[in-house]
Write a protein that holds these residues in place. Sequence first.
Motif, PDB file in Angstrom:
ATOM      1  N   GLY A 195       0.796  -1.224   0.000  1.00  0.00           N
ATOM      2  CA  GLY A 195       0.000   0.000   0.000  1.00  0.00           C
ATOM      3  C   GLY A 195       0.831   1.278   0.000  1.00  0.00           C
ATOM      4  N   THR A 196       2.158   1.157  -0.080  1.00  0.00           N
ATOM      5  CA  THR A 196       3.048   2.314  -0.046  1.00  0.00           C
ATOM      6  C   THR A 196       2.935   3.141  -1.325  1.00  0.00           C
ATOM      7  OG1 THR A 196       4.600   1.264   1.458  1.00  0.00           O
ATOM      8  CG2 THR A 196       5.488   2.997   0.046  1.00  0.00           C
ATOM      9  N   VAL A 197       2.914   4.454  -1.166  1.00  0.00           N
ATOM     10  CA  VAL A 197       2.861   5.383  -2.298  1.00  0.00           C
ATOM     11  C   VAL A 197       4.190   6.144  -2.348  1.00  0.00           C
ATOM     12  CG1 VAL A 197       1.697   7.387  -3.298  1.00  0.00           C
ATOM     13  CG2 VAL A 197       0.358   5.626  -2.112  1.00  0.00           C
ATOM     14  N   ILE A 198       4.828   6.113  -3.518  1.00  0.00           N
ATOM     15  CA  ILE A 198       6.080   6.841  -3.724  1.00  0.00           C
ATOM     16  C   ILE A 198       5.810   7.975  -4.693  1.00  0.00           C
ATOM     17  CG2 ILE A 198       8.462   6.711  -4.541  1.00  0.00           C
ATOM     18  CD1 ILE A 198       8.380   3.705  -3.835  1.00  0.00           C
ATOM     19  N   ASP A 199       6.146   9.181  -4.276  1.00  0.00           N
ATOM     20  CA  ASP A 199       5.929  10.377  -5.088  1.00  0.00           C
ATOM     21  C   ASP A 199       7.258  11.123  -5.203  1.00  0.00           C
ATOM     22  OD1 ASP A 199       4.623  12.319  -6.586  1.00  0.00           O
ATOM     23  OD2 ASP A 199       3.533  13.173  -4.889  1.00  0.00           O
ATOM     24  N   TYR A 200       7.302  12.099  -6.081  1.00  0.00           N
ATOM     25  CA  TYR A 200       8.471  12.965  -6.199  1.00  0.00           C
ATOM     26  C   TYR A 200       7.969  14.393  -6.106  1.00  0.00           C
ATOM     27  CZ  TYR A 200      12.880  14.965  -7.678  1.00  0.00           C
ATOM     28  OH  TYR A 200      14.053  15.671  -7.712  1.00  0.00           O
ATOM     29  N   LYS A 201       8.526  15.145  -5.190  1.00  0.00           N
ATOM     30  CA  LYS A 201       8.108  16.536  -4.970  1.00  0.00           C
ATOM     31  C   LYS A 201       9.278  17.469  -5.243  1.00  0.00           C
ATOM     32  CE  LYS A 201       4.308  15.457  -2.205  1.00  0.00           C
ATOM     33  NZ  LYS A 201       3.081  15.371  -2.845  1.00  0.00           N
ATOM     34  N   GLN A 202       8.982  18.550  -5.929  1.00  0.00           N
ATOM     35  CA  GLN A 202       9.970  19.588  -6.240  1.00  0.00           C
ATOM     36  C   GLN A 202       9.617  20.831  -5.430  1.00  0.00           C
ATOM     37  OE1 GLN A 202      12.453  18.871  -8.651  1.00  0.00           O
ATOM     38  NE2 GLN A 202      13.433  20.701  -7.896  1.00  0.00           N
ATOM     39  N   SER A 203      10.641  21.466  -4.826  1.00  0.00           N
ATOM     40  CA  SER A 203      10.407  22.695  -4.072  1.00  0.00           C
ATOM     41  C   SER A 203      11.573  23.646  -4.322  1.00  0.00           C
ATOM     42  CB  SER A 203      10.288  22.394  -2.572  1.00  0.00           C
ATOM     43  OG  SER A 203      11.547  22.044  -2.046  1.00  0.00           O
ATOM     44  N   LEU A 204      11.530  24.792  -3.694  1.00  0.00           N
ATOM     45  CA  LEU A 204      12.616  25.752  -3.833  1.00  0.00           C
ATOM     46  C   LEU A 204      13.936  25.206  -3.285  1.00  0.00           C
ATOM     47  CD1 LEU A 204      10.775  29.038  -2.820  1.00  0.00           C
ATOM     48  CD2 LEU A 204      11.449  28.310  -5.119  1.00  0.00           C
ATOM     49  N   MET A 205      13.857  24.278  -2.372  1.00  0.00           N
ATOM     50  CA  MET A 205      15.047  23.685  -1.762  1.00  0.00           C
ATOM     51  C   MET A 205      15.574  22.494  -2.558  1.00  0.00           C
ATOM     52  SD  MET A 205      15.534  25.618   0.798  1.00  0.00           S
ATOM     53  CE  MET A 205      16.684  24.738   1.816  1.00  0.00           C
ATOM     54  N   GLY A 206      14.923  22.151  -3.655  1.00  0.00           N
ATOM     55  CA  GLY A 206      15.321  20.989  -4.451  1.00  0.00           C
ATOM     56  C   GLY A 206      14.186  20.000  -4.528  1.00  0.00           C
ATOM     57  N   GLY A 207      14.502  18.794  -4.929  1.00  0.00           N
ATOM     58  CA  GLY A 207      13.464  17.779  -5.069  1.00  0.00           C
ATOM     59  C   GLY A 207      13.859  16.509  -4.348  1.00  0.00           C
ATOM     60  N   GLY A 208      12.874  15.663  -4.149  1.00  0.00           N
ATOM     61  CA  GLY A 208      13.156  14.385  -3.510  1.00  0.00           C
ATOM     62  C   GLY A 208      11.942  13.483  -3.519  1.00  0.00           C
ATOM     63  N   PHE A 209      12.201  12.213  -3.324  1.00  0.00           N
ATOM     64  CA  PHE A 209      11.125  11.232  -3.258  1.00  0.00           C
ATOM     65  C   PHE A 209      10.486  11.284  -1.882  1.00  0.00           C
ATOM     66  CE2 PHE A 209      13.841   9.530  -6.605  1.00  0.00           C
ATOM     67  CZ  PHE A 209      12.905   9.211  -7.577  1.00  0.00           C
ATOM     68  N   THR A 210       9.169  11.115  -1.846  1.00  0.00           N
ATOM     69  CA  THR A 210       8.441  10.986  -0.587  1.00  0.00           C
ATOM     70  C   THR A 210       7.815   9.600  -0.572  1.00  0.00           C
ATOM     71  OG1 THR A 210       6.384  11.912  -1.473  1.00  0.00           O
ATOM     72  CG2 THR A 210       7.935  13.452  -0.454  1.00  0.00           C
TER      73      THR A 210
END
Length: 120
Positions: free
Chosen positions: A77-92
């Motif tokens: 049931g795990t959800v992997i996303d990728y988020k981009q922000s002003l500080m950079g990006g990363g997987f959540t």
Amino acid sequence: MTQIVELSEAAAYQVKEMMTHNEEQGSFLRVAVHGGGCSGLSYGMGFEREKSDSDTVLEQHGLTILVSNEDKAIINGTVIDYKQSLMGGGFTIENPNAIASCGCGSSFTTATKKGTPENC
């Protein structure tokens, strides 16, 4: 039916970019759980060229994802996303089975699997 692991479109795009950059085209994406981290378990993602008989194979967004049968219950049931922000990006990673996680967000514990905590 719930997927073992659900990869968002943004995460799949980032994984494909990483595959191209690292010359890993044709590889599989392995999503795994390892012992360690502040809470006892930590997530792992990497590329592999071969799958094992003990792997569950998922197809999402043009990617083949491998999860070992041993890790399935821990990350179901795990959800992997990728988020981009002003500080950079990363997987959540959002795991509904995690009952506790550390402040850095990279390790966790489930009700059935505690792992071996390490200092952060």
